[in-house]
Design a protein around this motif. Structure first.
Motif, PDB file in Angstrom:
ATOM      1  N   THR A  70      43.473  39.743  21.690  1.00 61.23           N
ATOM      2  CA  THR A  70      43.683  41.144  21.334  1.00 61.23           C
ATOM      3  C   THR A  70      43.896  42.050  22.534  1.00 61.23           C
ATOM      4  O   THR A  70      44.829  42.853  22.570  1.00 61.23           O
ATOM      5  CB  THR A  70      42.486  41.649  20.506  1.00 61.23           C
ATOM      6  OG1 THR A  70      42.230  40.723  19.438  1.00 61.23           O
ATOM      7  CG2 THR A  70      42.768  43.023  19.935  1.00 61.23           C
ATOM      8  N   ASP A  71      43.029  41.957  23.544  1.00 66.03           N
ATOM      9  CA  ASP A  71      43.090  42.870  24.686  1.00 66.03           C
ATOM     10  C   ASP A  71      43.300  42.180  26.027  1.00 66.03           C
ATOM     11  O   ASP A  71      43.449  42.869  27.037  1.00 66.03           O
ATOM     12  CB  ASP A  71      41.794  43.693  24.764  1.00 66.03           C
ATOM     13  CG  ASP A  71      41.619  44.599  23.560  1.00 66.03           C
ATOM     14  OD1 ASP A  71      42.465  45.487  23.372  1.00 66.03           O
ATOM     15  OD2 ASP A  71      40.644  44.399  22.804  1.00 66.03           O
ATOM     16  N   ASP A  95      44.023  32.994  36.105  1.00 70.72           N
ATOM     17  CA  ASP A  95      44.504  34.333  36.408  1.00 70.72           C
ATOM     18  C   ASP A  95      44.310  35.173  35.143  1.00 70.72           C
ATOM     19  O   ASP A  95      45.009  34.990  34.151  1.00 70.72           O
ATOM     20  CB  ASP A  95      45.981  34.286  36.811  1.00 70.72           C
ATOM     21  CG  ASP A  95      46.502  35.635  37.282  1.00 70.72           C
ATOM     22  OD1 ASP A  95      45.869  36.659  36.988  1.00 70.72           O
ATOM     23  OD2 ASP A  95      47.571  35.663  37.933  1.00 70.72           O
ATOM     24  N   PHE A  96      43.329  36.081  35.193  1.00 73.68           N
ATOM     25  CA  PHE A  96      42.884  36.826  34.014  1.00 73.68           C
ATOM     26  C   PHE A  96      43.294  38.294  34.134  1.00 73.68           C
ATOM     27  O   PHE A  96      42.958  38.971  35.110  1.00 73.68           O
ATOM     28  CB  PHE A  96      41.360  36.714  33.899  1.00 73.68           C
ATOM     29  CG  PHE A  96      40.758  37.406  32.703  1.00 73.68           C
ATOM     30  CD1 PHE A  96      40.952  36.913  31.428  1.00 73.68           C
ATOM     31  CD2 PHE A  96      39.977  38.543  32.866  1.00 73.68           C
ATOM     32  CE1 PHE A  96      40.383  37.531  30.327  1.00 73.68           C
ATOM     33  CE2 PHE A  96      39.403  39.175  31.774  1.00 73.68           C
ATOM     34  CZ  PHE A  96      39.610  38.671  30.503  1.00 73.68           C
ATOM     35  N   ASN A  97      44.038  38.783  33.147  1.00 73.40           N
ATOM     36  CA  ASN A  97      44.439  40.184  33.114  1.00 73.40           C
ATOM     37  C   ASN A  97      43.288  41.013  32.551  1.00 73.40           C
ATOM     38  O   ASN A  97      42.998  40.970  31.365  1.00 73.40           O
ATOM     39  CB  ASN A  97      45.693  40.354  32.251  1.00 73.40           C
ATOM     40  CG  ASN A  97      46.218  41.780  32.265  1.00 73.40           C
ATOM     41  OD1 ASN A  97      45.528  42.705  32.699  1.00 73.40           O
ATOM     42  ND2 ASN A  97      47.432  41.967  31.795  1.00 73.40           N
ATOM     43  N   ALA A  98      42.625  41.781  33.428  1.00 71.19           N
ATOM     44  CA  ALA A  98      41.424  42.532  33.052  1.00 71.19           C
ATOM     45  C   ALA A  98      41.687  44.021  32.937  1.00 71.19           C
ATOM     46  O   ALA A  98      40.797  44.842  33.177  1.00 71.19           O
ATOM     47  CB  ALA A  98      40.316  42.268  34.060  1.00 71.19           C
ATOM     48  N   SER A  99      42.892  44.401  32.550  1.00 71.13           N
ATOM     49  CA  SER A  99      43.269  45.821  32.506  1.00 71.13           C
ATOM     50  C   SER A  99      42.312  46.708  31.721  1.00 71.13           C
ATOM     51  O   SER A  99      42.056  47.848  32.138  1.00 71.13           O
ATOM     52  CB  SER A  99      44.686  45.953  31.938  1.00 71.13           C
ATOM     53  OG  SER A  99      45.629  45.358  32.803  1.00 71.13           O
ATOM     54  N   PRO A 100      41.753  46.267  30.558  1.00 68.93           N
ATOM     55  CA  PRO A 100      40.865  47.161  29.812  1.00 68.93           C
ATOM     56  C   PRO A 100      39.639  47.629  30.594  1.00 68.93           C
ATOM     57  O   PRO A 100      39.009  48.625  30.222  1.00 68.93           O
ATOM     58  CB  PRO A 100      40.458  46.310  28.599  1.00 68.93           C
ATOM     59  CG  PRO A 100      41.593  45.358  28.406  1.00 68.93           C
ATOM     60  CD  PRO A 100      42.033  45.024  29.799  1.00 68.93           C
ATOM     61  N   GLY A 114      45.864  47.475  35.932  1.00 68.21           N
ATOM     62  CA  GLY A 114      46.493  46.165  36.007  1.00 68.21           C
ATOM     63  C   GLY A 114      45.733  45.149  36.832  1.00 68.21           C
ATOM     64  O   GLY A 114      46.281  44.096  37.175  1.00 68.21           O
ATOM     65  N   GLN A 115      44.476  45.434  37.150  1.00 71.93           N
ATOM     66  CA  GLN A 115      43.679  44.521  37.982  1.00 71.93           C
ATOM     67  C   GLN A 115      43.542  43.153  37.315  1.00 71.93           C
ATOM     68  O   GLN A 115      43.308  43.045  36.113  1.00 71.93           O
ATOM     69  CB  GLN A 115      42.295  45.087  38.248  1.00 71.93           C
ATOM     70  CG  GLN A 115      41.394  44.180  39.078  1.00 71.93           C
ATOM     71  CD  GLN A 115      41.925  43.982  40.489  1.00 71.93           C
ATOM     72  OE1 GLN A 115      42.069  44.931  41.239  1.00 71.93           O
ATOM     73  NE2 GLN A 115      42.239  42.739  40.838  1.00 71.93           N
ATOM     74  N   ARG A 116      43.675  42.099  38.116  1.00 75.28           N
ATOM     75  CA  ARG A 116      43.524  40.735  37.631  1.00 75.28           C
ATOM     76  C   ARG A 116      42.324  40.095  38.322  1.00 75.28           C
ATOM     77  O   ARG A 116      42.025  40.393  39.477  1.00 75.28           O
ATOM     78  CB  ARG A 116      44.791  39.931  37.891  1.00 75.28           C
ATOM     79  CG  ARG A 116      46.062  40.644  37.467  1.00 75.28           C
ATOM     80  CD  ARG A 116      47.293  39.809  37.710  1.00 75.28           C
ATOM     81  NE  ARG A 116      47.499  38.845  36.644  1.00 75.28           N
ATOM     82  CZ  ARG A 116      48.141  39.123  35.501  1.00 75.28           C
ATOM     83  NH1 ARG A 116      48.616  40.341  35.292  1.00 75.28           N
ATOM     84  NH2 ARG A 116      48.313  38.206  34.580  1.00 75.28           N
ATOM     85  N   ILE A 117      41.659  39.226  37.600  1.00 72.79           N
ATOM     86  CA  ILE A 117      40.579  38.428  38.157  1.00 72.79           C
ATOM     87  C   ILE A 117      41.100  37.008  38.319  1.00 72.79           C
ATOM     88  O   ILE A 117      41.637  36.429  37.368  1.00 72.79           O
ATOM     89  CB  ILE A 117      39.343  38.437  37.243  1.00 72.79           C
ATOM     90  CG1 ILE A 117      38.796  39.852  37.083  1.00 72.79           C
ATOM     91  CG2 ILE A 117      38.257  37.507  37.790  1.00 72.79           C
ATOM     92  CD1 ILE A 117      37.665  39.958  36.074  1.00 72.79           C
ATOM     93  N   LYS A 118      40.938  36.446  39.512  1.00 71.49           N
ATOM     94  CA  LYS A 118      41.399  35.091  39.764  1.00 71.49           C
ATOM     95  C   LYS A 118      40.208  34.200  40.086  1.00 71.49           C
ATOM     96  O   LYS A 118      39.316  34.594  40.833  1.00 71.49           O
ATOM     97  CB  LYS A 118      42.421  35.076  40.898  1.00 71.49           C
ATOM     98  CG  LYS A 118      43.678  35.879  40.555  1.00 71.49           C
ATOM     99  CD  LYS A 118      44.715  35.829  41.650  1.00 71.49           C
ATOM    100  CE  LYS A 118      45.956  36.627  41.238  1.00 71.49           C
ATOM    101  NZ  LYS A 118      47.016  36.588  42.278  1.00 71.49           N
ATOM    102  N   THR A 292      36.236  47.599  25.057  1.00 70.98           N
ATOM    103  CA  THR A 292      37.273  47.245  24.094  1.00 70.98           C
ATOM    104  C   THR A 292      36.877  47.616  22.667  1.00 70.98           C
ATOM    105  O   THR A 292      37.346  47.008  21.712  1.00 70.98           O
ATOM    106  CB  THR A 292      37.591  45.742  24.150  1.00 70.98           C
ATOM    107  OG1 THR A 292      36.369  45.005  23.952  1.00 70.98           O
ATOM    108  CG2 THR A 292      38.195  45.350  25.477  1.00 70.98           C
ATOM    109  N   SER A 293      36.001  48.600  22.513  1.00 71.67           N
ATOM    110  CA  SER A 293      35.591  49.089  21.190  1.00 71.67           C
ATOM    111  C   SER A 293      35.044  47.972  20.303  1.00 71.67           C
ATOM    112  O   SER A 293      35.208  47.988  19.084  1.00 71.67           O
ATOM    113  CB  SER A 293      36.768  49.777  20.491  1.00 71.67           C
ATOM    114  OG  SER A 293      37.263  50.852  21.257  1.00 71.67           O
ATOM    115  N   SER A 294      34.397  46.982  20.938  1.00 70.57           N
ATOM    116  CA  SER A 294      33.773  45.857  20.217  1.00 70.57           C
ATOM    117  C   SER A 294      34.765  45.058  19.381  1.00 70.57           C
ATOM    118  O   SER A 294      34.399  44.415  18.410  1.00 70.57           O
ATOM    119  CB  SER A 294      32.622  46.354  19.324  1.00 70.57           C
ATOM    120  OG  SER A 294      31.590  46.896  20.111  1.00 70.57           O
TER     121      SER A 294
END
Length: 308
Positions: A70-71, A95-100, A114-118, A292-294
């Motif tokens: 979803t997010d 490579d994880f898109n952690a934008s929320p 647009g921060q990503r966690i690697k 992410t509003s649960s």
């Protein structure tokens, strides 16, 4: 981390040269590549040793995958090496898109858009008892023990991990038992993982008090049914330690740091002995519901593997 990506790319090139195991196992009985790189299901390792190598051979496999819920989105790539159908060494990059997580900027953080966690995962698995195929007519499972060393680069999210008291590296230990009922076309796997990882390590490891900073044992289960010699369907369940929940409750975040179990249903197709494609429906529950509003994080997973 750049060095690991280079190593994965070079290993994949070596795989394509094809100068490795050429006998191979029964299709799909070695599993596919998990998101952490070890052979098994998409979410959890099995006791099987990956690649096509059998006893007395060396094998190599490479995979790429993409999960979209979803997010969030998660891309992975990795390679695995097998020796004598007993030892498996794997390397994976997530490579994880952690934008929320930019929603936390309202609390004074400075997470970049647009921060990503690697995360890099180095794994080792050793078969210690049984053989899934040779013991398929008895109750003896194949048993393996494994270790996964994980290192996270969280970028501008690092101050958030510091606030949570979550470390940026950690080590998982696990034991897996895989039972293949070949006459019934059924495979069952159970894994016990000793871990302090939050969201598999993408949100660090452990927590400040009153959260849980010590590792704990959590179960993982896979079931697969062979519709034919090259198509399998199945489901997985992966429990999580939920280390951060108590810390969130104590700091006015309610259930904002809740971590739920991961689940999937999948279909895997092996068009030949050197390749497989896996498609899954994912239900990952709530991932950092405070940003992410649960919302329930559900979606799809697609993975391709090449093995010799």
């Amino acid at each position: 981390m750049k060095q690991l990506s280079t190593a994965i790319a070079l290993s994949a090139a070596a795989l394509c040269s094809g100068a490795l195991a050429d006998t191979g196992k029964l299709l799909l009985t070695g599993g596919v590549s998990s998101i952490d790189g070890a052979a098994g299901g998409g979410l959890t390792p099995w006791a099987t040793i990956g690649t096509n190598a059998t006893e007395g051979e060396m094998g190599v496999s490479a995979h790429v995958s993409r999960a979209t819920v979803t997010d969030y989105q998660l891309s992975t790539m990795g390679v695995a090496f097998a020796f004598n159908d007993r030892v498996e060494v794997s390397l994976a990059r997530q490579d994880f898109n952690a934008s929320p997580v930019t929603a936390l900027n309202g609390l004074g953080f400075a997470v970049q858009d647009g921060q990503r966690i690697k995360m890099d995962v180095l794994g080792l698995k050793v078969k210690v008892a049984g053989d899934a195929v040779l013991n398929s007519d008895s109750w003896m499972p194949q048993v393996a023990v494994g270790v996964e060393q994980k290192t996270v680069d969280a970028g501008s999210i690092t101050p958030v991990l510091d606030f949570l008291g979550a470390k940026t590296s950690g080590t998982d230990f696990y034991v897996s038992a895989t039972k293949l009922f070949l006459a019934n076309s059924l495979l069952v796997n159970g894994t016990l993982r000793y871990t302090s990882a939050n969201q598999n390590g993408l949100v660090g490891f452990g927590s400040k008090d009153p959260g849980t900073n010590n590792a704990s044992w959590v179960p993982e289960i896979s079931v697969a049914y062979l519709l034919s010699k090259n198509i399998a369907i199945g489901a997985e369940y992966r429990a999580k330690p939920n280390n951060l929940r108590a810390f969130g409750m104590a700091n006015g975040l309610g259930e904002g740091l809740q971590e739920d179990a991961w689940k999937d249903v999948f279909v895997a197709w092996a068009p030949n002995k050197h390749s497989s494609i896996t498609l899954a429906y994912l239900d990952l529950g709530r991932i950092l519901p405070g940003v992410t509003s649960s919302r329930n994080q559900s979606g799809y997973y697609l993975s391709a593997q090449f093995a010799f």
